[in-house]
Design a protein around this motif. Structure first.
Motif, PDB file in Angstrom:
ATOM      1  N   UNK A 162       0.840  -1.195   0.000  1.00  0.00           N
ATOM      2  CA  UNK A 162       0.000   0.000   0.000  1.00  0.00           C
ATOM      3  C   UNK A 162       0.880   1.251   0.000  1.00  0.00           C
ATOM      4  N   UNK A 163       0.473   2.221  -0.770  1.00  0.00           N
ATOM      5  CA  UNK A 163       1.159   3.508  -0.842  1.00  0.00           C
ATOM      6  C   UNK A 163       1.194   4.161   0.537  1.00  0.00           C
ATOM      7  N   UNK A 164       0.137   3.987   1.321  1.00  0.00           N
ATOM      8  CA  UNK A 164      -0.008   4.579   2.645  1.00  0.00           C
ATOM      9  C   UNK A 164       1.226   4.352   3.505  1.00  0.00           C
ATOM     10  N   UNK A 165       1.705   3.119   3.528  1.00  0.00           N
ATOM     11  CA  UNK A 165       2.874   2.809   4.352  1.00  0.00           C
ATOM     12  C   UNK A 165       4.160   2.779   3.537  1.00  0.00           C
ATOM     13  N   UNK A 166       4.111   2.244   2.335  1.00  0.00           N
ATOM     14  CA  UNK A 166       5.328   2.079   1.532  1.00  0.00           C
ATOM     15  C   UNK A 166       5.972   3.408   1.142  1.00  0.00           C
ATOM     16  N   UNK A 167       5.143   4.431   0.940  1.00  0.00           N
ATOM     17  CA  UNK A 167       5.687   5.736   0.546  1.00  0.00           C
ATOM     18  C   UNK A 167       5.630   6.762   1.675  1.00  0.00           C
ATOM     19  N   UNK A 168       5.346   6.307   2.877  1.00  0.00           N
ATOM     20  CA  UNK A 168       5.425   7.186   4.038  1.00  0.00           C
ATOM     21  C   UNK A 168       4.254   8.120   4.266  1.00  0.00           C
ATOM     22  N   UNK A 169       3.128   7.881   3.604  1.00  0.00           N
ATOM     23  CA  UNK A 169       1.974   8.762   3.793  1.00  0.00           C
ATOM     24  C   UNK A 169       1.396   8.643   5.202  1.00  0.00           C
ATOM     25  N   UNK A 170       1.444   7.472   5.795  1.00  0.00           N
ATOM     26  CA  UNK A 170       0.943   7.307   7.164  1.00  0.00           C
ATOM     27  C   UNK A 170       1.716   8.218   8.114  1.00  0.00           C
ATOM     28  N   UNK A 171       3.011   8.309   7.927  1.00  0.00           N
ATOM     29  CA  UNK A 171       3.829   9.190   8.774  1.00  0.00           C
ATOM     30  C   UNK A 171       3.519  10.654   8.503  1.00  0.00           C
ATOM     31  N   UNK A 172       3.315  11.015   7.245  1.00  0.00           N
ATOM     32  CA  UNK A 172       3.009  12.413   6.903  1.00  0.00           C
ATOM     33  C   UNK A 172       1.675  12.856   7.489  1.00  0.00           C
ATOM     34  N   UNK A 173       0.680  11.972   7.435  1.00  0.00           N
ATOM     35  CA  UNK A 173      -0.622  12.307   8.002  1.00  0.00           C
ATOM     36  C   UNK A 173      -0.569  12.311   9.530  1.00  0.00           C
TER      37      UNK A 173
END
Length: 169
Positions: free
Chosen positions: A64-75
């Motif tokens: 998932x892009x959410x975790x693989x590209x760091x979006x979870x951390x950004x949000x």
């Protein structure tokens, strides 16, 4: 028009709606609630993006892009990284807060990029593959993709409706 192009057109419409629903809004406008139990623009767009990310990644065998590209951390939400919004309480909805629309559109665009790349690999036979046998009848890839487009369009439309309310307040 082939199958992949048709699906790509459907998802492209979601991207357009997502951008038009959030661009130019403030953090306060993105989290406005018409009543204490209502969804917000931020939550609706985050949710539709999380579901698309989850379902496309699962179908394609990708992260998932959410975790693989760091979006979870950004949000940096007070939610589990696996959360997609299903079954969220009013408190969970309130936890989806963003400072700028760019965070929402950036995440959606990254998911759209992965979605478009995956759709380009599909042919008609691929759409008959069963991706979820917990249902009767089992869910095929074609049904799953159509469902995601439908849900995304519905939530993007709800976000656009809320934007109209917010702008007229």
């Amino acid at each position: 028009m082939n199958t992949a192009q048709l699906l790509e057109d459907g998802f492209a419409r979601v991207q357009d709606l997502v951008h038009s629903a959030v661009e130019g809004l403030t953090a306060e406008q993105l989290t406005y609630r018409v009543d204490p139990g209502a969804n917000t623009i931020a939550w609706l767009v985050w949710h539709l993006t999380r579901v698309q990310d989850d379902h496309i990644a699962e179908a394609a065998g990708l992260d998932q892009i959410w975790t693989a590209q760091g979006w979870a951390k950004r949000f940096d939400l007070a939610l589990d990284d696996k959360a997609t919004g299903y079954g969220h309480s009013r408190e969970d909805v309130a936890a989806v807060r963003v400072e700028t629309p760019a965070l929402l559109t950036g995440y959606y665009d990254a998911v759209w990029d992965q979605t478009r790349a995956y759709l380009g690999t599909l042919d008609e036979q691929a759409l008959d593959r069963v991706v979820d046998d917990r249902w009767d009848p089992p869910v095929t890839l074609g049904v799953r993709l159509t469902s995601v487009i439908g849900d995304d369009l519905q939530h993007a439309g709800q976000a656009a409706f809320l934007r109209g309310i917010v702008e007229r307040r």
